[in-house]
Design an enzyme around this catalytic site. Structure first.
Site, PDB file in Angstrom:
ATOM      1  N   HIS A  28      30.974  43.229   9.875  1.00 16.74           N
ATOM      2  CA  HIS A  28      30.113  42.044   9.032  1.00 16.74           C
ATOM      3  C   HIS A  28      30.965  41.501   8.059  1.00 16.74           C
ATOM      4  CE1 HIS A  28      26.172  43.009  10.370  1.00 16.74           C
ATOM      5  NE2 HIS A  28      26.291  44.099  10.529  1.00 16.74           N
ATOM      6  N   LYS A  78      21.083  35.154  -3.299  1.00 16.52           N
ATOM      7  CA  LYS A  78      21.751  36.170  -2.719  1.00 16.52           C
ATOM      8  C   LYS A  78      22.509  36.813  -3.545  1.00 16.52           C
ATOM      9  CE  LYS A  78      23.637  32.382  -0.416  1.00 16.52           C
ATOM     10  NZ  LYS A  78      23.767  32.616   0.922  1.00 16.52           N
ATOM     11  N   ARG A  79      23.399  37.872  -3.141  1.00 17.43           N
ATOM     12  CA  ARG A  79      24.408  38.783  -3.976  1.00 17.43           C
ATOM     13  C   ARG A  79      25.362  37.709  -4.496  1.00 17.43           C
ATOM     14  NH1 ARG A  79      29.026  41.343  -1.916  1.00 17.43           N
ATOM     15  NH2 ARG A  79      28.367  40.744   0.246  1.00 17.43           N
ATOM     16  N   LYS A 139      30.718  33.391  -2.202  1.00 15.46           N
ATOM     17  CA  LYS A 139      29.340  32.865  -2.148  1.00 15.46           C
ATOM     18  C   LYS A 139      29.183  31.477  -3.171  1.00 15.46           C
ATOM     19  CE  LYS A 139      27.135  36.865  -0.398  1.00 15.46           C
ATOM     20  NZ  LYS A 139      26.848  36.489   0.782  1.00 15.46           N
ATOM     21  N   THR A 151      22.198  35.452   6.328  1.00 20.14           N
ATOM     22  CA  THR A 151      20.900  35.188   7.069  1.00 20.14           C
ATOM     23  C   THR A 151      19.637  34.768   6.083  1.00 20.14           C
ATOM     24  OG1 THR A 151      20.233  37.648   6.088  1.00 20.14           O
ATOM     25  CG2 THR A 151      20.992  37.577   8.546  1.00 20.14           C
ATOM     26  N   LYS A 163      16.384  32.125   7.037  1.00 19.11           N
ATOM     27  CA  LYS A 163      15.050  32.519   6.451  1.00 19.11           C
ATOM     28  C   LYS A 163      14.557  31.149   5.866  1.00 19.11           C
ATOM     29  CE  LYS A 163      16.396  37.180   5.510  1.00 19.11           C
ATOM     30  NZ  LYS A 163      16.990  37.836   4.480  1.00 19.11           N
TER      31      LYS A 163
END
Length: 844
Positions: free
Chosen positions: A379, A570-571, A576, A682, A686
């Site tokens: 992952h 998100k985290r 990111k 993911t 969504k």
């Protein structure tokens, strides 16, 4: 926590009358009756009860009863068919709330409203009582939860194994713009969905040493002795398929002490010391992912990983012997273990240990089974996230496993030497042991060597694994490597989270999409219908009103539902690039303060920016980014000159139940990681399913999202993965800043202390990171492209009718991103299970 010795029945001979009951009713009258019985009898409440907790418990138990009868029938069906099983081992399961999902999948949603109405109860109020089961950090754990939902819906014999953490992912709140972590004791009010199974308790060993011995036939064996043992007590949670009577199982292990303690210390009066080991045992499953910056933290995390692997494998083998006897000859034909990232990699040597030391197999026979049953999902593309454990620590904690790992490595390196004679550098690169002053066990390599399948989770990710991190292994075993692009379950993320949109879709194309998401393509022609676009916009606005209420409640910031809702949740991690997002916000703020919105010919697009996510407690720069977001938000929201044209909020304690409100209310989905760093994502799926348009890089599953929806319905920016690597040797962020007036103005505001007037130097680490020519995330390199793409998005949003068209097409094109498709691919190419329907049909 104590465990009970479970005595077998000796004299009683239970008849089917004991365990076979008539099906429970699914109509409103039967539901209401069971809720009343649970409330008044099982829970012992009466007219004086004013707490919402007990009506929720009564309702949850009524649902659990119906799940249990289907669970039993599913298990019987698997046994009668002697079905091949897959076992999904994951250190994270981010399940969220269960009640609404159970109501939807059982098909009692229509009957539930009148049932609760006659009892004077409100479903939304009761749902809000349930704690999120936050047994995961983010996407990895949520993916595992979606996988289980899809496996049950596809009627695949799949069982999940994880850890029942007493404290889940920490609760986050913001004080003075700083992240503060609080314990998430999600079990404090009990968990009505789980069922303890003490009769299936397993014993897990730690420490001690090994000794060799010979059996009566002169064969050499090894046993692990003088170990400190811990009990693994299972708690089972039912996982229902969508209206098909199948209910699979998620088994979570809780650590408990054995009954043994040091009687010598006890008799000498040292009671505290004599039971210290009992307390230490229960700490293993106390906290999700302990901070592993200290030696104690590292030991505890390795204990958790082995605890999961050992208890789960023992469980599967014990069940095998119960149904098949001691012959393990066709165990591999009937069993498969899917390792969710490197965390369960201990399963490879642990299965070898159990087969050899407990079941008496020779090495070759045990390895033949192990290497045909293990499958590994990777992952991450971040080398630092590929776990390594000190050989010293590993040998101290798990001495028998380290011996087995060394033997696996010796045999493996012989294979490498035969393939590439004399290539000592390659052998060193591929060895399971990384040599050095403190040798390390490479857990990802262990998983690859022990598995028959190795998959990435998006097309780009899998390609980069094969050409980068795992290139040597790919060249040795290309047949092992494959791709399985991630997905999410549309039942939770559309049918449950966005009921009004689900209703609108079903009214126009039917409800087949709930089971077969690619039928959403039938929506494409509706994007050209002005009437349908108007209905779509009405649903979206209602969802934005709901999201605005959440922001108001959690952030004390007012969002205008008519503004562009721009969301990144998100985290919090540098790759990111929440930092790039807030630099754009500062850019918009600077434009407004300079009056550029009034001078431009282009009208201004009001925008509400929502950022949310948790930073790991020890991740300094991520926590500092949260502080920057919050202080920028305070400055902007309090500036009357900015007014309602720009609003910013940081959502504390981002969680599954919040995302169920956020995704339906989002217009613009921020998926802006540095290309080549996000394995899949993911959240992007969504948002897409719920009609948000993505602004993103060509990273992870963004690439496939853009392919599905079309370039014109996706806001692309940034360097590609290849361009990122090409830029690194000569990357000069300071030159980029000087050459771009907008970026220079943003940096000037940051460096002047405008957002930290009373805390000089507070954001210096962030400034230095942006200006660092070795910045691995290339924030400055993508700034200009990001600003331009954001302006395109703002312009597009002003044409609301066309934006609605783009939104519909995003939903219509999201069919590929269901975990139903992902699970079909896992099954067809890795697991090779046969779907099995439950025995009998229960009342519906």
């Amino acid at each position: 926590m104590t465990t009970t010795r479970m005595k077998p029945l000796r004299y009683s001979k239970p008849t089917p009358e004991l365990y076979e009951l008539p099906p429970l009713g699914m109509d409103s009258e039967a539901l209401a009756l069971d809720i009343r019985r649970n409330f008044g009898t099982f829970l012992g409440r009466d007219k004086h009860c004013r707490s919402t907790h007990y009506p929720y418990q009564a309702l949850a138990l009524a649902m659990r009863d119906r799940l249990m009868e289907r669970w039993k029938r599913t298990r019987y069906a698997y046994e009668e068919q002697d079905a091949r099983h897959a076992y999904y081992l994951s250190l994270e399961f981010l399940m969220g709330r269960t009640l609404n999902n159970a109501i939807l999948n059982l098909g009692v949603d229509a009957a539930m409203t009148p049932a609760l109405s006659r009892l004077g109860l409100d479903l939304e109020e009761l749902m809000d009582v349930e704690h999120d089961a936050g047994l995961g950090n983010g996407g990895l754990g949520r993916l595992a939860a979606c996988f289980l939902d899809s496996c049950a819906t596809l009627q695949l014999p799949v069982m999940g194994y994880g850890i029942r953490y007493e404290y889940g992912m920490f609760r986050q709140h913001i004080e003075n713009c700083l992240q503060v972590e609080e314990p998430d004791h999600w079990l404090r009010d009990g968990n009505p969905w789980e069922l303890e199974r003490p009769e299936n308790t397993r014993r897990v060993q730690y420490y001690g040493h090994t000794e060799a011995y010979q059996d009566t036939e002169g064969r050499r064996h090894v046993r692990w002795v003088n170990s400190h043992d811990v009990l693994a007590v299972p708690f089972d949670t039912p996982i229902p398929g969508y209206r098909n009577d199948t209910v699979n199982v998620l088994r979570l292990w809780s650590a408990a002490a054995t009954d043994e303690f040091d009687l010598g210390e006890f008799n000498a009066g040292s009671y505290t010391e004599s039971v210290a080991s009992k307390n230490a045992a229960e700490n293993i499953t106390m906290v999700l992912y302990p901070n592993d910056t200290s030696e104690n933290g590292k030991a505890l995390r390795l204990k958790q990983q082995y605890f999961l692997a050992s208890a789960s494998l023992q469980d599967v083998l014990t069940r095998w012997v119960l149904h098949h006897g001691n012959d393990l000859g066709n165990f591999a034909e009937k069993s498969c273990f899917q390792l969710n990232d490197t965390h369960p990699s201990c399963a490879v040597p642990e299965l070898m240990r159990l087969l050899m030391d407990v079941h008496g197999m020779e090495w070759d026979a045990a390895w033949a089974i192990t290497s045909r049953t293990m499958a590994y999902t990777n992952h991450t593309l971040l080398p630092e996230a590929l776990e390594k454990w000190s050989v010293r620590l590993f040998g101290q904690l798990l001495p028998r496993l380290l011996e087995i790992i060394h033997e696996i490595n010796v045999r493996f390196l012989k294979t490498v030497a035969r393939r590439w004679p004399g290539d000592n550098a390659r052998q060193a690169r591929m060895s399971l042991i990384e040599e050095g002053s403190d040798p390390q066990v490479r857990m990802a390599y262990l998983a690859i060597v022990g598995s028959y399948s190795v998959n990435g989770v998006a097309a780009l990710h899998s390609e980069l694994l094969q050409q980068g991190l795992f290139r040597d292994f790919f060249e040795l075993w290309p047949h092992k490597f494959n791709n399985k692009t991630n997905g999410v379950t549309q039942r939770r993320w559309m049918a449950s989270a966005n009921p009004e949109m689900a209703k609108l879709i079903t009214e126009n194309i039917g409800d087949a999409w709930i089971r077969q998401l690619d039928t959403l393509s039938e929506l494409v022609p509706y994007a050209e219908s002005s009437e349908f676009r108007a209905q779509w916009q009405a649903v979206k606005r209602a969802n934005k009103v709901r999201l605005a209420a959440l922001v108001r409640h959690d952030c004390n910031v007012d969002f205008d539902p008519d503004a562009l809702f721009d969301v990144q949740v998100k985290r919090i991690h540098e790759y990111k690039r929440q930092l790039l997002n807030i630099l754009h916000v500062i850019h918009l703020y600077a434009r407004l303060k300079a009056g550029e919105d009034a001078r431009d010919a282009t009208p201004w697009t009001p925008r509400c920016v929502l950022i949310g996510g948790k930073a790991a407690p020890g991740y300094f720069i991520a926590k500092r980014i949260i502080t920057l977001v919050c202080q920028v938000a305070e400055m902007i929201n309090g500036d009357e000159q900015v007014g309602g044209r720009l609003k910013v909020a940081f959502l504390p304690n981002y969680r599954v139940s919040a995302m169920e409100i956020i995704a339906p209310g989002t217009d613009l989905s921020e998926q802006i990681s540095t290309a080549g760093k996000e394995a899949s994502g993911t959240g992007n799926m969504k948002f897409m399913m719920n009609g948000a348009i993505t602004i993103g890089t060509l990273d992870g599953a963004n690439i496939e999202i853009r392919e599905e929806v079309g370039n014109e319905n996706f806001f692309l920016f940034g360097l590609t993965a290849e361009e990122v690597e090409a830029a690194r040797p000569h990357y000069d962020p300071n030159a980029l800043i000087e050459a771009d007036p907008d970026l220079k103005r943003v940096m000037d505001l940051l460096e002047s202390g405008h957002f930290n007037q009373f805390a000089p130097g507070l954001f210096d680490p962030i400034i230095h990171a942006i200006r660092n020519p070795h910045d691995p995330w290339l924030v400055a390199a993508d700034f200009r492209s990001f600003i331009d793409a954001q302006e395109l998005a703002a312009t597009a949003y002003r044409d609301r009718d066309n934006w609605a068209r783009m939104s519909i097409l995003n939903t219509a094109s999201s069919g590929k991103f269901s975990t139903d498709r992902t699970m079909r691919e896992y099954n067809a190419e890795i697991w090779k299970l046969t779907p099995v329907a439950p025995v009998g049909v229960t009342e519906r």
